[in-house]
Design a protein around this motif. Structure first.
Motif, short mmCIF file in Angstrom:
data_model
loop_
_atom_site.label_atom_id
_atom_site.label_comp_id
_atom_site.label_asym_id
_atom_site.label_seq_id
_atom_site.Cartn_x
_atom_site.Cartn_y
_atom_site.Cartn_z
N LEU A 179 -7.87 -28.10 -34.79
CA LEU A 179 -6.33 -28.23 -34.57
C LEU A 179 -6.03 -28.85 -33.01
O LEU A 179 -4.96 -29.53 -32.84
CB LEU A 179 -5.44 -27.23 -34.90
N GLY A 180 -7.13 -28.66 -32.21
CA GLY A 180 -6.73 -29.16 -30.82
C GLY A 180 -6.30 -27.94 -30.15
O GLY A 180 -6.29 -26.54 -30.57
N PRO A 181 -6.06 -27.86 -28.83
CA PRO A 181 -5.81 -26.95 -27.91
C PRO A 181 -4.83 -26.19 -28.40
O PRO A 181 -3.60 -26.95 -28.80
CB PRO A 181 -5.56 -27.55 -26.48
N LEU A 182 -4.70 -24.99 -28.27
CA LEU A 182 -3.41 -24.03 -28.96
C LEU A 182 -2.77 -23.40 -27.97
O LEU A 182 -1.55 -23.04 -28.30
CB LEU A 182 -3.92 -23.07 -30.28
N MET A 183 -3.29 -23.19 -26.77
CA MET A 183 -2.56 -22.32 -25.66
C MET A 183 -3.45 -22.52 -24.56
O MET A 183 -4.49 -22.93 -24.56
CB MET A 183 -2.84 -20.77 -26.07
N LEU A 184 -2.44 -22.51 -23.28
CA LEU A 184 -2.90 -22.70 -21.91
C LEU A 184 -3.23 -21.21 -21.46
O LEU A 184 -2.48 -20.31 -21.67
CB LEU A 184 -2.06 -23.21 -21.15
N ARG A 185 -4.44 -21.09 -20.84
CA ARG A 185 -4.68 -19.68 -20.50
C ARG A 185 -4.16 -19.60 -19.01
O ARG A 185 -4.96 -20.27 -18.09
CB ARG A 185 -6.08 -19.51 -20.31
N GLN A 186 -3.07 -18.96 -18.70
CA GLN A 186 -2.66 -18.98 -17.46
C GLN A 186 -3.11 -17.66 -17.04
O GLN A 186 -3.66 -16.75 -17.37
CB GLN A 186 -1.04 -18.83 -17.40
N SER A 187 -3.00 -17.32 -15.46
CA SER A 187 -3.40 -16.05 -14.93
C SER A 187 -3.08 -14.63 -15.29
O SER A 187 -4.00 -13.93 -15.69
CB SER A 187 -3.32 -16.04 -13.42
N ARG A 188 -1.71 -14.71 -15.70
CA ARG A 188 -1.07 -13.49 -16.30
C ARG A 188 -0.62 -13.62 -17.59
O ARG A 188 -0.21 -12.49 -18.17
CB ARG A 188 -0.09 -13.05 -15.45
N ARG A 189 -0.71 -14.73 -18.33
CA ARG A 189 -0.14 -14.97 -19.57
C ARG A 189 -0.75 -16.13 -20.42
O ARG A 189 -1.45 -16.98 -19.67
CB ARG A 189 1.49 -15.13 -19.46
N LEU A 190 -0.45 -16.14 -21.59
CA LEU A 190 -0.91 -17.38 -22.50
C LEU A 190 0.50 -18.12 -22.76
O LEU A 190 1.48 -17.65 -23.20
CB LEU A 190 -1.53 -16.84 -23.61
N GLU A 191 0.39 -19.42 -22.85
CA GLU A 191 1.38 -20.38 -22.96
C GLU A 191 0.81 -21.19 -24.20
O GLU A 191 -0.20 -21.83 -24.02
CB GLU A 191 2.00 -21.47 -22.01
N LEU A 192 1.76 -21.26 -25.28
CA LEU A 192 1.45 -21.97 -26.58
C LEU A 192 1.64 -23.52 -26.34
O LEU A 192 2.57 -24.04 -25.61
CB LEU A 192 2.30 -21.68 -27.63
N THR A 193 0.69 -24.32 -26.54
CA THR A 193 0.85 -25.76 -26.85
C THR A 193 1.70 -26.25 -27.80
O THR A 193 1.96 -25.25 -28.83
CB THR A 193 -0.65 -26.64 -26.80
N PRO A 194 2.01 -27.63 -28.14
CA PRO A 194 2.76 -28.10 -29.35
C PRO A 194 2.07 -27.70 -30.46
O PRO A 194 2.53 -27.02 -31.70
CB PRO A 194 3.15 -29.31 -29.04
N ALA A 195 0.81 -27.82 -30.32
CA ALA A 195 -0.20 -27.59 -31.60
C ALA A 195 0.05 -26.09 -31.91
O ALA A 195 -0.04 -25.55 -33.13
CB ALA A 195 -1.51 -28.00 -31.38
N GLY A 196 0.02 -25.11 -30.94
CA GLY A 196 0.10 -23.57 -30.96
C GLY A 196 1.35 -23.10 -31.84
O GLY A 196 1.41 -22.41 -32.58
N HIS A 197 2.75 -24.00 -31.22
CA HIS A 197 3.64 -23.87 -31.84
C HIS A 197 3.74 -24.01 -33.12
O HIS A 197 4.31 -23.32 -34.21
CB HIS A 197 4.79 -24.28 -31.04
#
Length: 294
Positions: free
Chosen positions: A44-62
């Motif tokens: 599906l492609g990248p689903l989330m961005l790995r930030q230092s303290r949290r995960l952020e969903l990409t549009p594909a992740g949502h």
């Protein structure tokens, strides 16, 4: 075809936000959790961005999270159809705030003893999450403390719940200085609840933020533990106080005027409640204080 286990891992990771704790929740290794996410991202492609303290969903992740919720709702509807609209069989799902949840959960267990064919899934959550869960069909019933206006929801008054000032059993509170001497036991809704109650009982006071804070917990069932130990006072809803086991070690301070929250029952407006849900509501209404008009 996406593997169901990969989807369960993805959903848990989004909820928890941490690979290690997700692995512990699912009884997997951290490497397995990472591998499941890699399999999904390969498709599906990248689903989330790995930030230092949290995960952020990409549009594909949502989009994938929405797909997971749709699949869960479809599975729930299928299970309900397969079991029939039987008040004694199948899954009953509900989501509530902590205080009323503590009050109704023992009654739900008693209902399950009477109807062992029922499977009761009860989650505690704040108002926004309750509304989302009902709208996404992840829970058939929800309870909230603020009435929503969404036309997709059927909303009715379920109960009323007073805020209470609770102190150690040996203490007597007559003025603001007594509270300052005791100190405040805080919780996630503590400042809001204390401000609403104490501003009416002690007009002109400098505010709860000026009181010494003697402790904090985000576990609704533990808020009164330090109060019972004589370490401070707290303000919380009546149902949470009634569920506290060491009732002899605490005391409710009498005062006026009353500060009362309404608890609103939610379900999807487009289709009727299941027989299981109707049975549970009748069961609970017979065992809780009936809501007052007004």
């Amino acid at each position: 075809m996406l593997q169901p286990q990969w989807l369960r891992t993805f959903e848990a990771l989004v909820e928890i936000g941490n690979f290690t704790r997700t692995a512990e929740r699912l009884d997997l290794t951290q490497a397995a959790v990472s591998q499941h996410i890699k399999h999904l991202e390969a498709r599906l492609g990248p689903l989330m961005l790995r930030q230092s303290r949290r995960l952020e969903l990409t549009p594909a992740g949502h989009a994938l999270l929405g797909y997971v919720h749709e699949m869960q709702a479809a599975d729930q509807r299928l299970q309900q159809r397969l079991t029939g609209d039987d008040a004694t069989q199948g899954e009953l799902s509900l989501i509530t705030p902590g205080s009323i949840g503590l009050a109704i959960y023992p009654h739900l267990l008693a209902l399950q003893h009477e109807a062992p064919g029922l499977s009761i899934r009860h989650r505690f959550a704040p108002t926004a999450e309750v509304i989302d869960a009902v709208l996404d069909n992840r829970a058939e019933l929800g309870l909230v403390t603020q009435r929503p206006e969404d036309p997709r929801l059927a909303v009715s008054l379920f109960a009323r719940e007073e805020l209470e000032l609770v102190v150690p059993a040996s203490e007597r509170v007559q003025e603001w200085d007594d509270l300052a001497r005791l100190g405040f036991i805080d919780h996630p809704d503590g400042h809001d609840m204390a401000t609403r109650l104490l501003s009416r009982w002690f007009p002109g006071n400098p505010g709860v933020r000026h009181l010494p804070c003697r402790g904090f917990t985000n576990q609704i069932g533990l808020i009164l533990a330090p109060v019972a130990e004589g370490l401070g006072f707290s303000v919380l809803p009546r149902f949470a106080r009634e569920a506290f086991v060491a009732s002899e070690a605490i005391r409710v301070v009498e005062g006026s005027p009353e500060v009362v929250d309404s608890l609103w029952l939610l379900h999807r407006a487009e289709w009727p409640l299941s027989a299981r849900a109707n049975r549970a509501l009748k069961w609970l209404n017979a065992r809780l204080v009936s809501p007052q008009s007004g």
